[in-house]
Enzyme design. Sequence first.
Site, PDB file in Angstrom:
ATOM      1  N   HIS A 159      20.151  -1.102  42.711  1.00 25.77           N
ATOM      2  CA  HIS A 159      18.975  -2.118  42.757  1.00 25.77           C
ATOM      3  C   HIS A 159      18.815  -2.100  43.737  1.00 25.77           C
ATOM      4  CE1 HIS A 159      19.395  -4.186  37.751  1.00 25.77           C
ATOM      5  NE2 HIS A 159      19.737  -2.944  38.325  1.00 25.77           N
ATOM      6  N   GLU A 175      17.774  -4.785  45.473  1.00 21.36           N
ATOM      7  CA  GLU A 175      18.694  -5.362  46.930  1.00 21.36           C
ATOM      8  C   GLU A 175      20.137  -4.913  47.537  1.00 21.36           C
ATOM      9  OE1 GLU A 175      16.532  -7.894  43.515  1.00 21.36           O
ATOM     10  OE2 GLU A 175      17.970  -6.099  43.968  1.00 21.36           O
ATOM     11  N   CYS A 211      17.577  -9.471  39.468  1.00 15.83           N
ATOM     12  CA  CYS A 211      18.256  -9.957  37.998  1.00 15.83           C
ATOM     13  C   CYS A 211      19.546 -10.975  38.459  1.00 15.83           C
ATOM     14  CB  CYS A 211      18.438  -8.775  37.344  1.00 15.83           C
ATOM     15  SG  CYS A 211      19.866  -7.675  38.527  1.00 15.83           S
ATOM     16  N   CYS A 262      21.993  -9.013  41.387  1.00 19.16           N
ATOM     17  CA  CYS A 262      21.351  -8.759  42.321  1.00 19.16           C
ATOM     18  C   CYS A 262      21.228 -10.255  42.933  1.00 19.16           C
ATOM     19  CB  CYS A 262      20.490  -8.124  42.438  1.00 19.16           C
ATOM     20  SG  CYS A 262      19.674  -6.224  42.034  1.00 19.16           S
ATOM     21  N   THR A 290      -2.437  19.487  18.403  1.00 21.21           N
ATOM     22  CA  THR A 290      -2.188  20.177  20.439  1.00 21.21           C
ATOM     23  C   THR A 290      -1.235  21.073  20.398  1.00 21.21           C
ATOM     24  OG1 THR A 290      -3.278  17.861  20.902  1.00 21.21           O
ATOM     25  CG2 THR A 290      -2.390  18.867  22.833  1.00 21.21           C
ATOM     26  N   LEU A 309       3.737  19.950  28.976  1.00 21.07           N
ATOM     27  CA  LEU A 309       3.922  18.823  28.752  1.00 21.07           C
ATOM     28  C   LEU A 309       4.574  18.090  30.092  1.00 21.07           C
ATOM     29  CD1 LEU A 309       3.903  17.337  25.634  1.00 21.07           C
ATOM     30  CD2 LEU A 309       1.703  17.786  27.008  1.00 21.07           C
ATOM     31  N   SER A 318       4.517  15.470  11.597  1.00 18.97           N
ATOM     32  CA  SER A 318       4.626  14.571  10.110  1.00 18.97           C
ATOM     33  C   SER A 318       5.051  15.571   9.257  1.00 18.97           C
ATOM     34  CB  SER A 318       3.219  13.821   9.780  1.00 18.97           C
ATOM     35  OG  SER A 318       2.757  12.689  10.593  1.00 18.97           O
ATOM     36  N   GLU A 360      -1.091  12.291  25.429  1.00 25.35           N
ATOM     37  CA  GLU A 360      -2.510  13.716  26.213  1.00 25.35           C
ATOM     38  C   GLU A 360      -2.309  14.638  24.635  1.00 25.35           C
ATOM     39  OE1 GLU A 360      -1.880  16.344  29.769  1.00 25.35           O
ATOM     40  OE2 GLU A 360      -1.252  14.868  30.284  1.00 25.35           O
ATOM     41  N   GLY A 390      -5.366  15.527  20.842  1.00 22.90           N
ATOM     42  CA  GLY A 390      -6.883  16.009  20.427  1.00 22.90           C
ATOM     43  C   GLY A 390      -7.107  14.538  20.365  1.00 22.90           C
TER      44      GLY A 390
END
Length: 378
Positions: free
Chosen positions: A51, A53, A79, A88, A204, A212, A230, A306, A308
Amino acid sequence: MERDVHISRAVALARQAVGLSDPNPRVGCVLVGPDGQVIGEGHTQRAGGPHAEVMALRDAQARGLSTVGATAYVSLEPCSHHGRTPPCADALVRAQVARVVVVLMDPNPLVSGQGVARLREAGIQVETLSPQHPQAVAMRELNMGFLSRMVRQRPWVRMKIAGSLDGRTALDNGDSQWITGDAARADGQRWRARAGAVLTGIGTALDDDPRLDVRVIDVARQPLRVVLDSHWRLPPQARLLQTPGEALVYGLADEAGRDAAAQRHALLAMGASVHTLPADASGQHVDLGAAMADLVHRGVNELHVEAGARLNAALIEGGWVDEYLLYVAPKLIGPGRGLATLSPLARVADALTLRFHSVEQVGEDLRIIARPDGRDQF
């Protein structure tokens, strides 16, 4: 004032963790010695890596400088729990810093004030900035997705739309290349790079065959590419399955026929992940709430959409969109495809009202960021 300079630098370092630290927050740290000189700097690395730190402490050690009596300017509360890395807060205690300035408190239930408490118990002076401080506000904006996932248990959903001045995203025949200019498209890629995942719909994916991915800038990791499919129609040769990074396809759990099963196996063979979800109230589409819950489980902070007009409308009318990223070209197209196929209203007073967060010219186009009023207050 030197204090403000160091606070600003910590936030600037945090910005360097964009596209790198997810699902962890973007954090920066500056260590300043008792004589006022900067002795170490760092920002959060990849998940599982050090991290901010720890990076700053390592920087000071590499310079051969002592951290005893130093001040740590940290853009997010250190944290206090054992995750993939040790706390940290404990690292700062061991380094014998005298003071810690925290720009923004961490709402993560595993931290949420416990990091500051641990520092104070060790005799370290801790200063926390007001949430209204400009740099605290900047840190909220930088980590809006992380905050959303911690507080609301849902990603921060940003919908990107590029269109003409009369609200068209394409001609009736589907031609949309290019309504906006090079600068706007490159800017959109930078916003895409911020996200943990990029979402589109099967319409799309079939019509445009998008990649993408992030291409105009170097990134440490590609966002997860997600398709709502789907009825399992995504072809295995789709370009979004060919590019570096990971792809995830959501489809209906009750699509159990031989064709659906074969399609899922074909997608798996291309390296994609597939996940079945329950249907929404119509019985025809995956439930958006179930998709959002799964993305949170996968650690997605910012979800960049992004898509339709149909999926855009479903997300808008379902109340899922937190932010609209609109690129508006100074062009009048006339008949064509709209931004979203929203249901008709009986009164203008029933319209969804947004608040302009920022308006800026990018190349020849306008970039408008708008949010539903109060959506960012959590």
